[in-house]
Structure formats: C-alpha cells, structure tokens
Scaffold this active site. Structure first.
Site, PDB file in Angstrom:
ATOM      1  N   LYS A   1       2.915  10.907   7.802  1.00 18.80           N
ATOM      2  CA  LYS A   1       2.175  10.527   9.285  1.00 18.80           C
ATOM      3  C   LYS A   1       2.765  11.288  10.365  1.00 18.80           C
ATOM      4  O   LYS A   1       2.153  12.265  10.925  1.00 18.80           O
ATOM      5  CB  LYS A   1       2.001   8.979   9.370  1.00 18.80           C
ATOM      6  CG  LYS A   1       0.945   8.291   8.260  1.00 18.80           C
ATOM      7  CD  LYS A   1       0.840   7.093   8.540  1.00 18.80           C
ATOM      8  CE  LYS A   1      -0.038   6.250   7.283  1.00 18.80           C
ATOM      9  NZ  LYS A   1      -1.351   6.476   7.473  1.00 18.80           N
TER      10      LYS A   1
ATOM     11  N   ASP B   1       9.382   2.612   1.489  1.00 15.92           N
ATOM     12  CA  ASP B   1       8.069   3.419   2.108  1.00 15.92           C
ATOM     13  C   ASP B   1       7.909   3.126   3.717  1.00 15.92           C
ATOM     14  O   ASP B   1       7.765   1.925   3.939  1.00 15.92           O
ATOM     15  CB  ASP B   1       6.742   2.900   1.406  1.00 15.92           C
ATOM     16  CG  ASP B   1       5.596   3.725   1.711  1.00 15.92           C
ATOM     17  OD1 ASP B   1       5.800   4.506   2.842  1.00 15.92           O
ATOM     18  OD2 ASP B   1       4.617   3.590   1.042  1.00 15.92           O
TER      19      ASP B   1
ATOM     20  N   PHE C   1       0.697  -1.224  -0.146  1.00 12.77           N
ATOM     21  CA  PHE C   1       0.108   0.030   0.125  1.00 12.77           C
ATOM     22  C   PHE C   1       0.964   1.173   0.076  1.00 12.77           C
ATOM     23  O   PHE C   1       1.680   1.620   0.760  1.00 12.77           O
ATOM     24  CB  PHE C   1      -0.840  -0.122   1.301  1.00 12.77           C
ATOM     25  CG  PHE C   1      -2.055   1.056   1.003  1.00 12.77           C
ATOM     26  CD1 PHE C   1      -3.098   0.830   0.371  1.00 12.77           C
ATOM     27  CD2 PHE C   1      -1.691   2.632   1.614  1.00 12.77           C
ATOM     28  CE1 PHE C   1      -4.094   2.048   0.311  1.00 12.77           C
ATOM     29  CE2 PHE C   1      -2.518   3.426   1.362  1.00 12.77           C
ATOM     30  CZ  PHE C   1      -3.635   3.442   0.757  1.00 12.77           C
TER      31      PHE C   1
HETATM   32  N1  PLP Z   1       2.311   4.420   2.481  1.00 15.54           N
HETATM   33  C1  PLP Z   1       2.194   3.803   3.065  1.00 15.54           C
HETATM   34  C2  PLP Z   1       2.887   2.451   3.608  1.00 15.54           C
HETATM   35  C3  PLP Z   1       0.841   4.001   3.965  1.00 15.54           C
HETATM   36  O1  PLP Z   1       0.361   3.293   5.082  1.00 15.54           O
HETATM   37  C4  PLP Z   1      -0.036   5.211   3.742  1.00 15.54           C
HETATM   38  C5  PLP Z   1      -1.347   5.401   4.200  1.00 15.54           C
HETATM   39  O2  PLP Z   1      -1.747   4.713   4.974  1.00 15.54           O
HETATM   40  C6  PLP Z   1       0.514   5.844   2.497  1.00 15.54           C
HETATM   41  C7  PLP Z   1       1.862   5.553   1.925  1.00 15.54           C
HETATM   42  C8  PLP Z   1      -0.264   6.888   2.269  1.00 15.54           C
HETATM   43  O3  PLP Z   1      -0.205   8.116   2.851  1.00 15.54           O
HETATM   44  P1  PLP Z   1      -1.413   9.188   3.077  1.00 15.54           P
HETATM   45  O4  PLP Z   1      -2.528   8.639   3.337  1.00 15.54           O
HETATM   46  O5  PLP Z   1      -0.777  10.149   3.728  1.00 15.54           O
HETATM   47  O6  PLP Z   1      -1.231   9.774   1.617  1.00 15.54           O
END
Ligand code: PLP
Length: 380
Positions: free
Chosen positions: A238, A209, A123
């Site tokens: 986050k 990520d 994700f």
């Molecule tokens: N990458 C990861 C691993 C995530 O868990 C998330 C969101 O849950 C994102 C990217 C996307 O972040 P955002 O919701 O701030 O766009």
C-alpha cells in the site's frame, strides 16, 4: 469484470489531501485509496522520482542486480529491524510470499502438512493463498481453498494455546497488528507480545501483516512496534509506493534465508521504477517525521471525534490508533460512503456499520475539523 460496486464519482485530478471529479467538484480524501496515498496526491518529490527514473531505466528483470532495490531493501530492513526483503507488487503477493516461507520452513523440519494459525475476521488479500488465510466471509464461493490454515478468534491468546496443545504440526502464526477490513479492531496492549512469546516457545514463525497498518499510519513505522516486538516475517505494500504498485515481504534470522534462487520470484517485483519511488516515499516519511504527525493528528482526531460525535445515540464506539480510524455505529450504514461523497468527503464503510478513515499522513488540524463537521452532519 464487475468486481467492484463503483461509487458515482470519477476523479480527474488530485493534490495533497484533495481530489477533484470530472465536474470540478472538490473532495477531501480521508481514505487514501485505502491507506495508499499517505503522502497526498501528486506529491512533487514522488512525481519527480517517477519522471526521472522513467527517463533513465524502468525494468531489466531480477536476473540482474537492481541498485534501487538493494537500497530500498537496506533502508526498509533498517527501519523494521529485519534482515532481508523480497519485493513484489501488492499486499496479497507479500502475503503469498510469507505463506511460502512458512510452508518451506515446515517442510525443512520434515512436517508434511504444516499448519498456519490465522485469525477470525482477518484480511490478507484475494489471491487463493491469501484468501485461504483471510476470514471466512470473503471465501464464499471459492472452495476448495488452500489447505493448512487453522482459524482462531483474534485477540485471544488462550485460543492459540489450545490449538498448540491439539496440533504438533503448526509452523507459524499469521495476523494483522490491527484488523483493518475487519472493522479497525485494535487488540489489547500486550497481545502481540504474548503471540511473540508463544512463537518463541514453540519455534513458530511470527508473521505480521502490516499492509494496511504499516509505514507510519498508526504513529509508529509499524503497528507492532506499539507492543515492542520483533516479528520473524512482515508484509508491507500500500503506502510504500504512494500509488505506484509495490509490496514487500521482510524476514529476519533463519526465516530470511528460507527462499533461495528458483523457489520464488516476480517479473515486475522490485523494478527500478517502483523501488526508486519506494526510496522517495521512505525518505519523505523520515525527513518529515510522518509517524510523529500521524500520532499527533491521530490524538487530535480522536479528541475531536469524541467531543463532536461521541455522544450521538447512533455512535457505538470510536476506535483509532494514529490515523487508522473506525467509528462503529449502532445501525448498518453502508450507504454513508455515498452520502459523504455528496458532501465532498471520501470515507468507506466496512463490516456494514463501521465508518473507516485512513486519512493522509500529511493532514493538519483544520482539515481534520473539516472532515468532522461533515461527519457530524451525515451521521445525523
Ligand atoms: N493485507 C491487508 C491487511 C490488507 O488490508 C490488504 C488489502 O486491503 C491486503 C493484505 C491485500 O493487499 P492488496 O490489495 O494490495 O493485494
């Protein structure tokens, strides 16, 4: 737009690990708005940073020097062993930045259609680029997506090697250190190290990520540090703002110089307010050794969970690294988040049968005991 199935609670106040709804009921927040409010709600130092900075200067645009942005870049690069930072406003934007870095890296090597290896069940966010890198379930209804992603099973080095034998236009591997939305999937020790080696051997960018797993959550500043590697590109967001929107893409060596003036940007990204808050967040995390607390409390959580609910027939597996916790049940349990609310506990269910908790980094043993006693009842 109806983009969310909202749960029946409306919060009006928060303090530390607790929230209160408009009926005055108190809840333990074991989710932190999904790994965001790691330092707890209404943290006085954060509130003060917001107040002071908003009274001084919030925004000028990136056409000018922004001192707090430069300071945060320096700090976060030091902690992550990266060279440069690009600031944005969310995790998805940080991922978009990494995708642009990979594409330009490929274009500069005269690869016309550069490919990025991504993971099944991963994700990375909901914007089109990030969604194209994300696992297939979230993509339904949004085709055609961005071209150039090759998907392989997570935690499977051979699958990556096979792709590299079949394609000569791969430029990067993009993956989470731990799959969060995917159900708290923790890869084998050494997996990330092997991915790093493959990247070195094939001149690929290793892009990690850390949007959910980063910033002390797993007991280290970044989850990839459990495997002692240095990526080329890291995405964070986050927890960096403890609730104030901010994201960043960090890069090292030549990857740090790929984006140049005019090739990327953001109106709000890295403004005075969000970066001042980011500095306050990092300062608190450092001074209070939040990584150590996450490690210790994660171990306590794990032991207590195993002891109290590990033997239940309905529990298939308990997985955690620090305070990134998943309890996989045998059966679907999507309604459990709502049941937990009735008991004054905020959790989330992902993948249909995995209870996910991302509790505050400031949590203590008594509060963990309180969470587990509620879980004990609702899982039954
Ligand atoms: N990458 C990861 C691993 C995530 O868990 C998330 C969101 O849950 C994102 C990217 C996307 O972040 P955002 O919701 O701030 O766009």
């Amino acid at each position: 737009m109806k983009t969310y199935n909202r749960k029946p609670a409306s919060f009006v106040k928060g303090e530390g690990i607790y929230l209160w709804d408009d009926q005055g009921k108190q809840y333990i927040d074991a989710l932190c708005g999904l790994a965001v409010t790691g330092l707890g709600h209404a943290h006085p130092t954060i509130s003060n940073a917001i107040k002071e900075q908003s009274k001084t200067l919030i925004h000028t645009s990136n056409a000018f020097h922004i001192k707090t942005q430069a300071e945060l870049a320096e700090k976060i690069c030091l902690l992550s062993e990266m060279d440069k930072a690009f600031f944005c406003n969310s995790g998805a934007e940080a991922v978009e930045t990494s995708i642009k870095i990979a594409k330009k890296y490929g274009n500069e090597k005269n690869i016309n259609n550069p490919k990025i290896i991504v993971m099944e069940n991963g994700f990375h966010g909901r914007t089109i680029g990030a969604l194209s890198a994300t696992g297939e379930k979230a993509q339904v209804g949004f085709h055609p997506l961005l071209d150039g992603f090759i998907r392989v099973p997570y935690n499977n080095v051979k699958a990556v090697e096979k792709i590299l034998l079949e394609h000569n236009d791969v430029v990067a591997i993009l993956l989470e250190s731990i799959q969060g939305e995917g159900g708290i999937i923790i890869p084998d020790n050494g997996y990330l190290k092997k991915i790093r080696k493959i990247c070195d051997k094939n001149n690929l960018l290793c892009m990690i990520d850390e949007v959910q797993s980063g910033l002390c959550r797993t007991g280290k500043w970044f989850a990839f540090q459990h495997d002692q590697i240095n990526p080329d590109v890291i995405m964070i967001a986050k927890a960096l703002g403890n609730g104030v929107p901010i994201g960043a893409c960090l890069a090292k060596n030549s990857a740090a110089d790929i984006l140049t003036p005019g090739t990327h940007g953001s109106t709000f990204g890295g403004n005075f307010l969000s970066t001042r808050v980011g500095l306050a967040v990092i300062d608190i995390m450092e001074k209070q050794s939040m990584n150590e607390n996450a490690k210790k409390m994660g171990e306590y959580f794990q032991n207590k969970l195993n002891e109290k609910i590990g033997n239940k027939k309905s529990v298939k597996e308990i997985r955690n690294r620090g305070l990134m916790i998943g309890i996989e049940l045998v059966d679907e349990c999507i309604n459990l988040a709502e049941t937990a609310l009735e008991y004054g506990l905020i959790i989330n269910v992902t993948k249909g049968n995995v209870i996910r908790m991302l509790p505050p980094l400031i949590i203590n043993k008594t509060q963990i005991d309180d969470i587990i006693s509620i879980l004990d009842k609702i899982i039954d």
